[in-house]
Design a protein around this motif. Structure first.
Motif, mmCIF file in Angstrom:
data_model
loop_
_atom_site.group_PDB
_atom_site.id
_atom_site.type_symbol
_atom_site.label_atom_id
_atom_site.label_comp_id
_atom_site.label_asym_id
_atom_site.label_seq_id
_atom_site.Cartn_x
_atom_site.Cartn_y
_atom_site.Cartn_z
ATOM 1 N N ARG A 129 0.830 -1.202 0.000
ATOM 2 C CA ARG A 129 0.000 0.000 0.000
ATOM 3 C C ARG A 129 0.867 1.254 0.000
ATOM 4 O O ARG A 129 0.592 2.215 -0.703
ATOM 5 N N LYS A 130 1.956 1.243 0.757
ATOM 6 C CA LYS A 130 2.860 2.405 0.819
ATOM 7 C C LYS A 130 3.524 2.637 -0.535
ATOM 8 O O LYS A 130 3.645 3.769 -0.996
ATOM 9 N N VAL A 131 3.991 1.575 -1.155
ATOM 10 C CA VAL A 131 4.645 1.716 -2.465
ATOM 11 C C VAL A 131 3.636 2.248 -3.480
ATOM 12 O O VAL A 131 3.920 3.157 -4.253
ATOM 13 N N ALA A 132 2.409 1.723 -3.428
ATOM 14 C CA ALA A 132 1.370 2.181 -4.364
ATOM 15 C C ALA A 132 1.093 3.669 -4.157
ATOM 16 O O ALA A 132 0.813 4.396 -5.115
ATOM 17 N N ALA A 133 1.198 4.133 -2.917
ATOM 18 C CA ALA A 133 0.937 5.547 -2.623
ATOM 19 C C ALA A 133 2.131 6.428 -2.948
ATOM 20 O O ALA A 133 2.062 7.652 -2.846
ATOM 21 N N GLY A 134 3.265 5.830 -3.329
ATOM 22 C CA GLY A 134 4.471 6.615 -3.657
ATOM 23 C C GLY A 134 5.273 6.996 -2.425
ATOM 24 O O GLY A 134 6.180 7.817 -2.510
ATOM 25 N N ASP A 135 4.982 6.420 -1.266
ATOM 26 C CA ASP A 135 5.757 6.714 -0.045
ATOM 27 C C ASP A 135 6.884 5.691 0.052
ATOM 28 O O ASP A 135 6.718 4.612 0.632
ATOM 29 N N LEU A 136 8.035 6.046 -0.529
ATOM 30 C CA LEU A 136 9.100 5.059 -0.717
ATOM 31 C C LEU A 136 10.215 5.155 0.323
ATOM 32 O O LEU A 136 11.246 4.522 0.190
ATOM 33 N N GLY A 137 10.019 5.981 1.363
ATOM 34 C CA GLY A 137 11.068 6.113 2.379
ATOM 35 C C GLY A 137 11.769 7.445 2.260
ATOM 36 O O GLY A 137 11.213 8.409 1.713
ATOM 37 N N LYS A 138 13.016 7.510 2.746
ATOM 38 C CA LYS A 138 13.784 8.768 2.760
ATOM 39 C C LYS A 138 13.760 9.478 1.430
ATOM 40 O O LYS A 138 13.670 10.682 1.341
ATOM 41 N N LYS A 139 13.898 8.701 0.347
ATOM 42 C CA LYS A 139 14.073 9.337 -0.964
ATOM 43 C C LYS A 139 12.849 10.124 -1.412
ATOM 44 O O LYS A 139 12.976 11.014 -2.234
#
Ligand code: 3HC
Length: 286
Positions: free
Chosen positions: A267-277
């Motif tokens: 879900r996070k990856v789909a939302a574009g929340d990929l971490g620090k970057k």
């Protein structure tokens, strides 16, 4: 095969986090480096990462100004594969796509002398399958660096089905010449490192999603309880959630249900929340 003492110039394919880090440590060790990516913008971003890292190493007195400048001067950038002609070794650190890696290896095979060793920094893909895109599978090996490359001591040497023992020894000596320490893994999914690390991260994400504890307590618990520098959620943000998902999906595909990616990771990856970057993953960053 080219002797390690005869290595003067190294091609690094990919100027992202890993490629630029590899170019930096290879340049710092005294080799000429040509760092190649598909467009000039990516190459420039790679140099920005190198400049930032070298100045941190000068600030911490790990390198002198002179050593950092000399390292930087040894690294050139290009977008043309043909510019790699004449390099004595190549290390590929492009995106984790088998198709792209096989295309790159086929091109490197055409471009570089036949005795040159071709290494891949793949984190989970099969070195044997990558090597089969070339006519020199005995001289293809995995050289898996850890992020951040300039700081992390360890390099995993991955032995493909056709990798010759002398290629493994060459890769081992080369990595140690960069000031690293190595371990060997057979070409099994995820090798030693990610086969064990990725389920640890994945389980941390599941524990958070299932309300076992707050994200801070999961990270604190693992740091205090097992003496690791980062807990699973912090480490996921550091590595990149997209990279964690890719690696976990490969392990899931190859090794079955015990590697099923956590729903929250998807879900996070789909939302574009990929971490620090991207400024946000499990935590928020400036
Ligand atoms: N370049 C140069 N120096 C750097 C740097 C970089 N990219 N990143 C950190 N540093 C330096 C800092 O300047 C600092 O130097 P100092 O102590 O002399 O001031 C030192 O490293 C420590 O950094 P910080 O104070 O910012 O923070 P930490 O103490 O938390 O260290 C860390 C940062 C080294 C990243 C540490 O948290 C760590 O080791 N984390 C675990 C990283 C890890 O597990 N990596 C492997 C991931 S798996 C992988 O890569 C495989 C892949 O296939 C997915």
């Amino acid at each position: 095969m080219r002797e390690r003492d005869a290595i003067e110039s190294v091609a690094v394919v990919g100027a992202g986090t890993m490629g630029s880090g590899i170019a930096q440590v290879v340049g710092t060790a005294g080799y000429d480096v040509i760092m190649r990516d598909i467009d000039q913008e990516r190459v420039e971003e790679g140099f920005d990462t190198i400049d930032d890292s070298l100045s941190r190493l000068v600030d911490s007195e790990t390198l002198t100004e002179g050593q950092a400048t000399a390292a930087r001067d040894r690294i050139t950038g290009t977008t043309a594969m043909a510019d790699l002609t004449g390099c004595d070794m190549a290390i590929e650190a492009a995106v984790e796509s088998m198709e792209i890696k096989r295309d790159i290896f086929a091109e490197l095979d055409d471009t570089l002398d036949e005795e040159v060793v071709l290494a891949t920094n793949t984190s989970t893909l099969s070195v044997t399958t990558i090597a089969s895109a070339t006519d020199r599978p005995a001289r293809v090996v995995g050289l898996h660096f850890m992020n951040p490359v300039p700081v992390m001591k360890g390099v995993e040497i991955v032995v493909g089905e056709k990798t010759a023992r002398e290629t493994v020894d060459f890769a081992d000596e080369f990595a140690m010449g960069l000031g690293k320490e190595t371990w060997e893994s057979d070409d099994k999914p995820g090798f030693v490192s990610n086969r064990i690390l990725m389920p640890w991260i994945n389980e941390g994400i599941r524990a958070y999603d299932e309300g076992v504890a707050s994200k801070e307590d999961i990270d604190r618990g693992m740091k205090l309880g097992t003496n690791v520098p980062m807990g699973p959620l912090e480490l996921a943000d550091h590595v990149g959630l997209d990279i964690c998902l890719d690696a976990t999906e490969t392990l899931h595909e190859e090794l079955g249900d015990r590697y099923k990616p956590a729903y929250l990771l998807k879900r996070k990856v789909a939302a574009g929340d990929l971490g620090k970057k991207t400024g946000e993953g499990f935590y928020e960053y400036d």
